[in-house]
Design a protein around this motif. Sequence first.
Motif, short mmCIF file in Angstrom:
data_model
loop_
_atom_site.label_atom_id
_atom_site.label_comp_id
_atom_site.label_asym_id
_atom_site.label_seq_id
_atom_site.Cartn_x
_atom_site.Cartn_y
_atom_site.Cartn_z
N GLU A 80 0.85 -1.23 0.39
CA GLU A 80 0.57 0.17 -0.27
C GLU A 80 0.41 1.33 -0.06
N THR A 82 0.35 4.41 1.66
CA THR A 82 0.66 5.32 2.88
C THR A 82 1.98 5.67 3.79
N ARG A 111 0.32 -7.50 -3.10
CA ARG A 111 0.07 -7.79 -2.01
C ARG A 111 -0.48 -9.54 -2.65
N GLU A 113 -2.31 -11.52 -2.08
CA GLU A 113 -3.78 -12.90 -2.13
C GLU A 113 -4.16 -13.61 -2.46
N LEU A 120 -5.86 -9.05 -7.55
CA LEU A 120 -4.54 -8.96 -8.37
C LEU A 120 -3.61 -9.39 -6.65
N GLU A 129 -2.24 11.97 -0.28
CA GLU A 129 -2.26 11.73 1.80
C GLU A 129 -2.04 13.06 1.94
N ARG A 256 -12.41 -1.12 8.62
CA ARG A 256 -10.70 -0.93 7.36
C ARG A 256 -9.77 -1.90 8.34
N TYR A 261 -5.32 3.56 10.98
CA TYR A 261 -6.06 5.19 11.37
C TYR A 261 -6.93 5.28 12.40
N ALA A 278 -15.23 -3.07 -3.52
CA ALA A 278 -14.41 -1.49 -2.19
C ALA A 278 -13.68 -1.37 -3.63
N ILE A 279 -13.71 -0.05 -4.13
CA ILE A 279 -13.11 0.75 -5.25
C ILE A 279 -11.97 1.55 -4.56
P1 HAM Z 1 -6.86 -0.58 0.78
O1 HAM Z 1 -8.86 -0.86 1.09
O2 HAM Z 1 -6.51 -1.71 1.42
O3 HAM Z 1 -6.55 0.68 1.57
O4 HAM Z 1 -6.51 -0.33 -0.68
C1 HAM Z 1 -8.22 0.41 -1.63
C2 HAM Z 1 -8.16 0.26 -3.03
O5 HAM Z 1 -7.09 -0.79 -3.58
C3 HAM Z 1 -9.22 -1.20 -2.77
O6 HAM Z 1 -10.61 -0.53 -2.48
C4 HAM Z 1 -9.17 -2.31 -4.07
O7 HAM Z 1 -9.36 -0.84 -4.56
C5 HAM Z 1 -7.75 -2.04 -4.40
N1 HAM Z 1 -7.16 -2.75 -3.88
C6 HAM Z 1 -6.29 -3.61 -3.03
N2 HAM Z 1 -6.42 -4.45 -2.67
C7 HAM Z 1 -6.38 -5.13 -4.38
C8 HAM Z 1 -5.45 -6.68 -4.96
N3 HAM Z 1 -5.78 -7.51 -4.48
N4 HAM Z 1 -6.42 -5.87 -6.30
C9 HAM Z 1 -7.16 -4.49 -6.81
N5 HAM Z 1 -7.28 -3.92 -5.94
C10 HAM Z 1 -6.75 -3.92 -4.64
C11 HAM Z 1 -5.16 1.73 0.84
O8 HAM Z 1 -3.94 0.83 0.43
C12 HAM Z 1 -4.85 2.47 2.36
N6 HAM Z 1 -3.22 2.49 2.18
C13 HAM Z 1 -5.48 3.61 1.60
C14 HAM Z 1 -5.17 4.87 2.19
C15 HAM Z 1 -4.72 6.52 1.88
N7 HAM Z 1 -5.59 5.09 3.63
C16 HAM Z 1 -5.02 6.48 3.79
N8 HAM Z 1 -4.20 6.69 2.52
#
Ligand code: HAM
Length: 422
Positions: A80, A82, A111, A113, A120, A129, A256, A261, A278-279
């Motif tokens: 991620e 952040t 990731r 997953e 993905l 941010e 989350r 957070y 979750a988009i």
């Molecule tokens: P997150 O909810 O883990 O937040 O990821 C944000 C978005 O990334 C998800 O809503 C989803 O659309 C996409 N996403 C996450 N994992 C996958 C995956 N394995 N494959 C495809 N898309 C994915 C964060 O990452 C935090 N850093 C957001 C944030 C920024 N919070 C504060 N600042």
Amino acid sequence: MYRRIKGTRDILPDEVGKRRVLEQEAIRLFEAYNYLPIITPVFEQTELFVRGIGEASEIVQKEMYTFEDRGGRSLTLRPEGTAPVVRAYIENNLMEMRHPLKLYYIMPMYRYERPQKGRLREFWQIGIEVFGAPGPDVDAEVIFLMVEYFRRLGIENINTYINTIGCRQCRPAYIEKLKEYLSDHLDELCDDCRFRYSRNPLRVFDCKEEGCAAVLAGAPFITDNVCSSCKDHFKGLMDFLENMNVDFEINKKLVRGFDYYEKTTFEVTSELLGAQNAIGGGGRYDPLVKDCGGPDIPGIGFAIGVERLLLQLEEEGLIPETDLSPVAFVVFTGDDMAVRAHEIYLSLAQSGIKAEYDYAHRSLKAQFKQANRQKARYAVIVAPEELAQNAVKIRDMETGEETLVPVKEVSDRLKAMMEEVN
Ligand code: HAM
């Protein structure tokens, strides 16, 4: 035959074009609000994520691509953005650049997953941010920007959820309350949730198992158990959002998956995407900069998953058009014309007209076939008879109409023709 790694995708020319449109729209929006771009390295010290995201989080427990480099350091492909942006903020003293500071990024994440539709192992995020702004007005702006971005792309079938998950002052008492409640239902929880119960009870709310959901129906919610400061912040956020005409719903289960957070969390989910709906999501992370060794500066942000965004656009019939075809295909009548034809092709490209030329020196007929296959709008025909008068013919590939044009004027004429048809 080599194959791409499971959970990764090749992003082919047509899709790259579509993504560029999405990226440009994001850049236009964020820059209008004075956000500055940042790019951080693909890998970081593993410890940054363990500390930042949280030891007991699903990501750190199960999903990180961690490896040792040749120098014996433990590195991790960023799951991620952040934590890396926070690290860069501290390391480069960005608080001295501007305060508050608003940043945005478009970067790939990793990731481990289980891959499925919308999930993905390598995926891209568009994120922002904000550092140094503690009030709910910023929370509202950040949520607004996510929703506004989707609105500008034409997206309709989505919902925006917000919640407050309290702060370090009020959360411990709530966690005790939650644990007390869950302790009576441990045998009804799944294995994962029993682990969460002992390590990170709040995360039980993330579980999709039916049994766990049933237990949670009667559980106390963090939203109803925060201190007055968190309550005021949440109320302030809702007032701002209402004033900004942002449609939202409170989702008391929205906790989350990151330990950083505090207070505000939010997510935008699709009505069309199924399990991985979750988009985009985000939240406030006031303690993170300090936890990572920096000064006591609050932060908030979000990230949008680009691949999920593309799926959503596809579902809604909103995928942007891309045009891979050249404007002009330079064709020529034989090897003796190749040098002049190549020169004209170069001069077209140099003047910014997307041009193509047949490196294989095929027959004129085969060259026209190529021009058609690539959907070139015009063919520039280089032949001895016209060249003798320092001219070439431009053929409109749609109408078949041909115009004799002096070589010197080919670029300008093509530009004029394109303007006429556009
Ligand atoms: P997150 O909810 O883990 O937040 O990821 C944000 C978005 O990334 C998800 O809503 C989803 O659309 C996409 N996403 C996450 N994992 C996958 C995956 N394995 N494959 C495809 N898309 C994915 C964060 O990452 C935090 N850093 C957001 C944030 C920024 N919070 C504060 N600042």
